[in-house]
Scaffold this motif. Sequence first.
Motif, PDB file in Angstrom:
ATOM      1  N   SER A  84       0.874  -1.175   0.000  1.00 13.68           N
ATOM      2  CA  SER A  84       0.000   0.000   0.000  1.00 13.68           C
ATOM      3  C   SER A  84       0.911   1.225   0.000  1.00 13.68           C
ATOM      4  N   SER A  85       0.347   2.379  -0.272  1.00  8.72           N
ATOM      5  CA  SER A  85       1.136   3.616  -0.238  1.00  8.72           C
ATOM      6  C   SER A  85       1.724   3.844   1.154  1.00  8.72           C
ATOM      7  N   GLU A  86       0.931   3.509   2.181  1.00  7.24           N
ATOM      8  CA  GLU A  86       1.413   3.690   3.558  1.00  7.24           C
ATOM      9  C   GLU A  86       2.569   2.741   3.872  1.00  7.24           C
ATOM     10  N   GLU A  87       2.468   1.497   3.423  1.00  6.91           N
ATOM     11  CA  GLU A  87       3.552   0.532   3.649  1.00  6.91           C
ATOM     12  C   GLU A  87       4.828   0.984   2.928  1.00  6.91           C
ATOM     13  N   PHE A  88       4.656   1.466   1.719  1.00 12.93           N
ATOM     14  CA  PHE A  88       5.790   1.946   0.939  1.00 12.93           C
ATOM     15  C   PHE A  88       6.439   3.148   1.627  1.00 12.93           C
ATOM     16  N   ALA A  89       5.629   4.059   2.119  1.00 14.51           N
ATOM     17  CA  ALA A  89       6.153   5.240   2.824  1.00 14.51           C
ATOM     18  C   ALA A  89       6.959   4.822   4.052  1.00 14.51           C
ATOM     19  N   LYS A  90       6.448   3.855   4.802  1.00 15.37           N
ATOM     20  CA  LYS A  90       7.168   3.379   5.990  1.00 15.37           C
ATOM     21  C   LYS A  90       8.494   2.742   5.594  1.00 15.37           C
ATOM     22  N   GLU A  91       8.493   1.974   4.509  1.00 14.24           N
ATOM     23  CA  GLU A  91       9.738   1.363   4.035  1.00 14.24           C
ATOM     24  C   GLU A  91      10.786   2.425   3.713  1.00 14.24           C
ATOM     25  N   ILE A  92      10.368   3.455   2.994  1.00 12.47           N
ATOM     26  CA  ILE A  92      11.294   4.535   2.617  1.00 12.47           C
ATOM     27  C   ILE A  92      11.834   5.209   3.880  1.00 12.47           C
ATOM     28  N   LYS A  93      10.943   5.476   4.816  1.00 10.06           N
ATOM     29  CA  LYS A  93      11.356   6.100   6.083  1.00 10.06           C
ATOM     30  C   LYS A  93      12.339   5.211   6.834  1.00 10.06           C
ATOM     31  N   THR A 142       7.058   7.746  -9.910  1.00  9.43           N
ATOM     32  CA  THR A 142       7.519   9.052  -9.415  1.00  9.43           C
ATOM     33  C   THR A 142       6.472   9.668  -8.489  1.00  9.43           C
ATOM     34  N   GLU A 143       5.200   9.541  -8.868  1.00 12.24           N
ATOM     35  CA  GLU A 143       4.136  10.065  -8.011  1.00 12.24           C
ATOM     36  C   GLU A 143       4.087   9.312  -6.693  1.00 12.24           C
ATOM     37  N   GLN A 144       4.250   7.996  -6.715  1.00  7.60           N
ATOM     38  CA  GLN A 144       4.198   7.208  -5.478  1.00  7.60           C
ATOM     39  C   GLN A 144       5.376   7.513  -4.554  1.00  7.60           C
ATOM     40  N   ILE A 145       6.527   7.800  -5.129  1.00 14.35           N
ATOM     41  CA  ILE A 145       7.679   8.196  -4.308  1.00 14.35           C
ATOM     42  C   ILE A 145       7.371   9.533  -3.629  1.00 14.35           C
ATOM     43  N   TYR A 146       6.833  10.469  -4.399  1.00 17.66           N
ATOM     44  CA  TYR A 146       6.433  11.764  -3.830  1.00 17.66           C
ATOM     45  C   TYR A 146       5.380  11.556  -2.741  1.00 17.66           C
ATOM     46  N   ARG A 147       4.387  10.723  -3.033  1.00 18.88           N
ATOM     47  CA  ARG A 147       3.329  10.432  -2.059  1.00 18.88           C
ATOM     48  C   ARG A 147       3.924   9.865  -0.763  1.00 18.88           C
ATOM     49  N   ALA A 148       4.920   8.994  -0.878  1.00 18.75           N
ATOM     50  CA  ALA A 148       5.562   8.408   0.314  1.00 18.75           C
ATOM     51  C   ALA A 148       6.154   9.501   1.194  1.00 18.75           C
ATOM     52  N   PHE A 149       6.837  10.452   0.581  1.00 17.64           N
ATOM     53  CA  PHE A 149       7.410  11.549   1.368  1.00 17.64           C
ATOM     54  C   PHE A 149       6.315  12.394   2.015  1.00 17.64           C
ATOM     55  N   MET A 150       5.219  12.606   1.292  1.00 22.36           N
ATOM     56  CA  MET A 150       4.119  13.399   1.843  1.00 22.36           C
ATOM     57  C   MET A 150       3.439  12.664   3.000  1.00 22.36           C
ATOM     58  N   ILE A 151       3.285  11.359   2.874  1.00 25.98           N
ATOM     59  CA  ILE A 151       2.719  10.563   3.971  1.00 25.98           C
ATOM     60  C   ILE A 151       3.628  10.678   5.190  1.00 25.98           C
ATOM     61  N   ASN A 152       4.934  10.533   4.973  1.00 26.77           N
ATOM     62  CA  ASN A 152       5.880  10.589   6.090  1.00 26.77           C
ATOM     63  C   ASN A 152       5.919  11.961   6.739  1.00 26.77           C
ATOM     64  N   GLU A 153       5.555  12.982   5.987  1.00 26.14           N
ATOM     65  CA  GLU A 153       5.507  14.350   6.514  1.00 26.14           C
ATOM     66  C   GLU A 153       4.192  14.619   7.237  1.00 26.14           C
ATOM     67  N   GLY A 154       3.225  13.721   7.071  1.00 27.45           N
ATOM     68  CA  GLY A 154       1.905  13.940   7.670  1.00 27.45           C
ATOM     69  C   GLY A 154       1.035  14.892   6.868  1.00 27.45           C
ATOM     70  N   SER A 155       1.348  15.049   5.603  1.00 27.97           N
ATOM     71  CA  SER A 155       0.620  15.987   4.734  1.00 27.97           C
ATOM     72  C   SER A 155      -0.753  15.430   4.348  1.00 27.97           C
ATOM     73  N   PRO A 156      -1.722  16.329   4.145  1.00 25.45           N
ATOM     74  CA  PRO A 156      -3.049  15.891   3.688  1.00 25.45           C
ATOM     75  C   PRO A 156      -3.061  15.465   2.206  1.00 25.45           C
ATOM     76  N   TYR A 157      -1.949  15.607   1.509  1.00 27.84           N
ATOM     77  CA  TYR A 157      -1.876  15.234   0.088  1.00 27.84           C
ATOM     78  C   TYR A 157      -2.398  13.822  -0.137  1.00 27.84           C
ATOM     79  N   HIS A 158      -2.102  12.938   0.778  1.00 25.52           N
ATOM     80  CA  HIS A 158      -2.421  11.511   0.600  1.00 25.52           C
ATOM     81  C   HIS A 158      -3.919  11.228   0.632  1.00 25.52           C
ATOM     82  N   LYS A 159      -4.679  12.056   1.272  1.00 34.97           N
ATOM     83  CA  LYS A 159      -6.120  11.765   1.445  1.00 34.97           C
ATOM     84  C   LYS A 159      -6.929  12.140   0.232  1.00 34.97           C
TER      85      LYS A 159
END
Length: 159
Positions: A84-93, A142-159
């Motif tokens: 999932s996007s959240e799992e991917f974001a956690k992996e990157i973090k 590229t969008e999913q990588i950006y989304r991962a950083f936004m999720i890790n930042e706590g940004s509302p972009y992901h919603k």
Amino acid sequence: MNIKLVVVGKLKEKYFKQGIAEYAKRLSRFSKFEIVEVPDEKAPESLSDSEMAQVMAKEGERILSKIKDREYVYALAILGKERSSEEFAKEIKDLTTYGHSDITFVIGGSLGLAPEVLKRADTQISFGRFTLPHQLMRLVLTEQIYRAFMINEGSPYHK
């Protein structure tokens, strides 16, 4: 942090280039981002199994020549692990937390990735069992990588 995409073939479509450029610009506040294109191997439409293996091997050599030892490598492969996007974001973090500041994603040519590239990869990632054009996959990734950083930042972009 450095994010690199190693991809087979040139991107010709202007609309894909524009989309990727937009996400690359957004990513620049989090990471250095680069796309390294390696030439695809010209091949006729119908290939024997051994000819396919030769094409993949040549493309694989080109890909591997662009990957350094210290890079953490994701190979995009249909049989890879879906996240999932959240799992991917956690992996990157987690990767960055544990000292992996150079992350490389590999998108193969139309025949896929050579076994040598899959072996070099630290992990395989799948975006599902759909077959997508490689050019579109660059944009989606590229969008999913950006989304991962936004999720890790706590940004509302992901919603």
